[in-house]
Design a protein around this motif. Structure first.
Motif, PDB file in Angstrom:
ATOM      1  N   MET A   1     108.728  27.608 107.273  1.00 18.39           N
ATOM      2  CA  MET A   1     108.934  26.761 108.424  1.00 18.39           C
ATOM      3  C   MET A   1     107.578  26.251 108.902  1.00 18.39           C
ATOM      4  O   MET A   1     106.598  26.958 108.845  1.00 18.39           O
ATOM      5  CB  MET A   1     109.617  27.569 109.515  1.00 18.39           C
ATOM      6  N   TYR A   2     107.551  24.999 109.350  1.00 20.07           N
ATOM      7  CA  TYR A   2     106.325  24.429 109.904  1.00 20.07           C
ATOM      8  C   TYR A   2     105.985  25.140 111.197  1.00 20.07           C
ATOM      9  O   TYR A   2     106.864  25.519 111.961  1.00 20.07           O
ATOM     10  CB  TYR A   2     106.500  22.934 110.202  1.00 20.07           C
ATOM     11  N   ASP A   3     104.688  25.293 111.483  1.00 21.94           N
ATOM     12  CA  ASP A   3     104.329  25.918 112.738  1.00 21.94           C
ATOM     13  C   ASP A   3     104.513  24.924 113.886  1.00 21.94           C
ATOM     14  O   ASP A   3     104.732  23.748 113.673  1.00 21.94           O
ATOM     15  CB  ASP A   3     102.907  26.494 112.684  1.00 21.94           C
ATOM     16  N   THR A   4     104.408  25.428 115.093  1.00 17.86           N
ATOM     17  CA  THR A   4     104.692  24.585 116.258  1.00 17.86           C
ATOM     18  C   THR A   4     103.623  23.530 116.483  1.00 17.86           C
ATOM     19  O   THR A   4     103.829  22.611 117.267  1.00 17.86           O
ATOM     20  CB  THR A   4     104.824  25.446 117.527  1.00 17.86           C
ATOM     21  N   ASN A   5     102.501  23.611 115.809  1.00 19.61           N
ATOM     22  CA  ASN A   5     101.447  22.617 115.969  1.00 19.61           C
ATOM     23  C   ASN A   5     101.585  21.457 114.995  1.00 19.61           C
ATOM     24  O   ASN A   5     100.802  20.532 115.022  1.00 19.61           O
ATOM     25  CB  ASN A   5     100.069  23.258 115.782  1.00 19.61           C
ATOM     26  N   SER A   6     102.542  21.498 114.108  1.00 19.92           N
ATOM     27  CA  SER A   6     102.722  20.408 113.158  1.00 19.92           C
ATOM     28  C   SER A   6     104.093  19.781 113.365  1.00 19.92           C
ATOM     29  O   SER A   6     104.966  20.351 113.982  1.00 19.92           O
ATOM     30  CB  SER A   6     102.562  20.918 111.723  1.00 19.92           C
ATOM     31  N   SER A   7     104.241  18.592 112.808  1.00 19.04           N
ATOM     32  CA  SER A   7     105.480  17.855 112.993  1.00 19.04           C
ATOM     33  C   SER A   7     106.460  18.172 111.881  1.00 19.04           C
ATOM     34  O   SER A   7     106.078  18.277 110.724  1.00 19.04           O
ATOM     35  CB  SER A   7     105.192  16.357 112.982  1.00 19.04           C
ATOM     36  N   LEU A   8     107.724  18.311 112.235  1.00 21.94           N
ATOM     37  CA  LEU A   8     108.757  18.454 111.223  1.00 21.94           C
ATOM     38  C   LEU A   8     108.917  17.131 110.492  1.00 21.94           C
ATOM     39  O   LEU A   8     108.782  16.066 111.097  1.00 21.94           O
ATOM     40  CB  LEU A   8     110.082  18.852 111.861  1.00 21.94           C
ATOM     41  N   PRO A   9     109.206  17.161 109.203  1.00 19.44           N
ATOM     42  CA  PRO A   9     109.408  15.904 108.486  1.00 19.44           C
ATOM     43  C   PRO A   9     110.652  15.188 108.989  1.00 19.44           C
ATOM     44  O   PRO A   9     111.617  15.816 109.387  1.00 19.44           O
ATOM     45  CB  PRO A   9     109.571  16.345 107.028  1.00 19.44           C
ATOM     46  N   ASP A  10     110.599  13.855 108.990  1.00 12.83           N
ATOM     47  CA  ASP A  10     111.780  13.108 109.411  1.00 12.83           C
ATOM     48  C   ASP A  10     112.744  12.980 108.237  1.00 12.83           C
ATOM     49  O   ASP A  10     112.479  13.445 107.136  1.00 12.83           O
ATOM     50  CB  ASP A  10     111.397  11.755 110.018  1.00 12.83           C
ATOM     51  N   ALA A  11     113.885  12.360 108.470  1.00 14.16           N
ATOM     52  CA  ALA A  11     114.932  12.279 107.448  1.00 14.16           C
ATOM     53  C   ALA A  11     114.474  11.549 106.193  1.00 14.16           C
ATOM     54  O   ALA A  11     115.001  11.787 105.115  1.00 14.16           O
ATOM     55  CB  ALA A  11     116.175  11.603 108.023  1.00 14.16           C
ATOM     56  N   SER A  12     113.487  10.667 106.306  1.00 10.55           N
ATOM     57  CA  SER A  12     113.004   9.931 105.140  1.00 10.55           C
ATOM     58  C   SER A  12     112.135  10.795 104.249  1.00 10.55           C
ATOM     59  O   SER A  12     111.817  10.417 103.126  1.00 10.55           O
ATOM     60  CB  SER A  12     112.198   8.705 105.585  1.00 10.55           C
ATOM     61  N   GLY A  13     111.733  11.958 104.741  1.00 11.33           N
ATOM     62  CA  GLY A  13     110.840  12.823 103.990  1.00 11.33           C
ATOM     63  C   GLY A  13     109.386  12.615 104.346  1.00 11.33           C
ATOM     64  O   GLY A  13     108.524  13.324 103.860  1.00 11.33           O
ATOM     65  N   LYS A  14     109.088  11.632 105.199  1.00  8.39           N
ATOM     66  CA  LYS A  14     107.701  11.337 105.561  1.00  8.39           C
ATOM     67  C   LYS A  14     107.158  12.444 106.441  1.00  8.39           C
ATOM     68  O   LYS A  14     107.832  12.945 107.328  1.00  8.39           O
ATOM     69  CB  LYS A  14     107.628  10.004 106.293  1.00  8.39           C
ATOM     70  N   SER A  16     103.267  13.739 108.446  1.00 10.91           N
ATOM     71  CA  SER A  16     101.966  13.218 108.858  1.00 10.91           C
ATOM     72  C   SER A  16     100.907  13.618 107.845  1.00 10.91           C
ATOM     73  O   SER A  16     101.034  14.625 107.133  1.00 10.91           O
ATOM     74  CB  SER A  16     101.595  13.728 110.256  1.00 10.91           C
ATOM     75  N   VAL A  17      99.852  12.832 107.787  1.00  9.72           N
ATOM     76  CA  VAL A  17      98.748  13.120 106.876  1.00  9.72           C
ATOM     77  C   VAL A  17      98.096  14.441 107.265  1.00  9.72           C
ATOM     78  O   VAL A  17      97.713  15.233 106.397  1.00  9.72           O
ATOM     79  CB  VAL A  17      97.736  11.957 106.860  1.00  9.72           C
ATOM     80  N   SER A  18      98.002  14.736 108.561  1.00 11.27           N
ATOM     81  CA  SER A  18      97.397  16.005 108.973  1.00 11.27           C
ATOM     82  C   SER A  18      98.258  17.198 108.544  1.00 11.27           C
ATOM     83  O   SER A  18      97.723  18.238 108.151  1.00 11.27           O
ATOM     84  CB  SER A  18      97.128  16.028 110.480  1.00 11.27           C
ATOM     85  N   THR A  19      99.578  17.060 108.577  1.00 10.44           N
ATOM     86  CA  THR A  19     100.448  18.116 108.067  1.00 10.44           C
ATOM     87  C   THR A  19     100.243  18.289 106.574  1.00 10.44           C
ATOM     88  O   THR A  19     100.134  19.419 106.072  1.00 10.44           O
ATOM     89  CB  THR A  19     101.919  17.807 108.377  1.00 10.44           C
ATOM     90  N   ALA A  20     100.165  17.182 105.839  1.00 13.75           N
ATOM     91  CA  ALA A  20      99.919  17.237 104.393  1.00 13.75           C
ATOM     92  C   ALA A  20      98.588  17.914 104.094  1.00 13.75           C
ATOM     93  O   ALA A  20      98.481  18.741 103.176  1.00 13.75           O
ATOM     94  CB  ALA A  20      99.947  15.832 103.799  1.00 13.75           C
ATOM     95  N   ALA A  21      97.565  17.590 104.873  1.00 12.02           N
ATOM     96  CA  ALA A  21      96.252  18.206 104.675  1.00 12.02           C
ATOM     97  C   ALA A  21      96.312  19.709 104.923  1.00 12.02           C
ATOM     98  O   ALA A  21      95.693  20.491 104.193  1.00 12.02           O
ATOM     99  CB  ALA A  21      95.224  17.546 105.593  1.00 12.02           C
ATOM    100  N   THR A  22      97.072  20.130 105.930  1.00  9.09           N
ATOM    101  CA  THR A  22      97.233  21.557 106.203  1.00  9.09           C
ATOM    102  C   THR A  22      97.952  22.255 105.056  1.00  9.09           C
ATOM    103  O   THR A  22      97.535  23.337 104.616  1.00  9.09           O
ATOM    104  CB  THR A  22      98.002  21.776 107.523  1.00  9.09           C
TER     105      THR A  22
END
Length: 128
Positions: A1-14, A16-22
């Motif tokens: 599960m993503y931590d509370t400091n990152s964004s959950l992916p939207d339905a398109s699968g997109k 954020s770049v910062s989440t990807a970097a993490t």
């Protein structure tokens, strides 16, 4: 599960770049410090992620996939970070974006993947 400091992916699968970097930094950290073998056998990539990537990137020449972990200490939290490419370049931001790594609107990075384990098909010759 993503931590509370990152964004959950939207339905398109997109994502954020910062989440990807993490995610990808967690993977590198795991490899460097765990002393454990990576046990993931496979990843499920929803077709909607591929369709959205293609719809948003008609000029893409390829796709690069990075390995990531949601939790830097948990090998079973494997993720794939999917990025369209042109030539040797990752196209991580939409062409009309402000290049804000924290904005999913600007991001051109995708992840709706699930790893196996823990989510594996049953009685499958490819993962037994």
């Amino acid at each position: 599960m993503y931590d509370t400091n990152s964004s959950l992916p939207d339905a398109s699968g997109k994502i954020s770049v910062s989440t990807a970097a993490t995610l990808t930094a967690n993977w590198r950290s795991y490899l460097a410090t765990s002393g454990q073998d990576f046990q993931t056998k496979a990843f499920l990539i929803p077709i909607n992620s591929i369709k959205n990537l293609l719809a948003n990137n008609p000029d893409a020449e390829g796709v690069r996939v990075y390995l990531g972990l949601e939790d830097a200490s948990d090998a079973d939290s494997g993720k794939l970070v999917i990025v369209p490419t042109i030539g040797d370049n990752d196209i991580i931001f939409m062409s009309d974006s402000s290049n804000n790594p924290d904005s999913e609107d600007d991001s051109n990075v995708y992840d709706r993947t699930d790893s196996c384990p823990p989510l594996c098909p049953v009685n499958n010759v490819l993962n037994s």
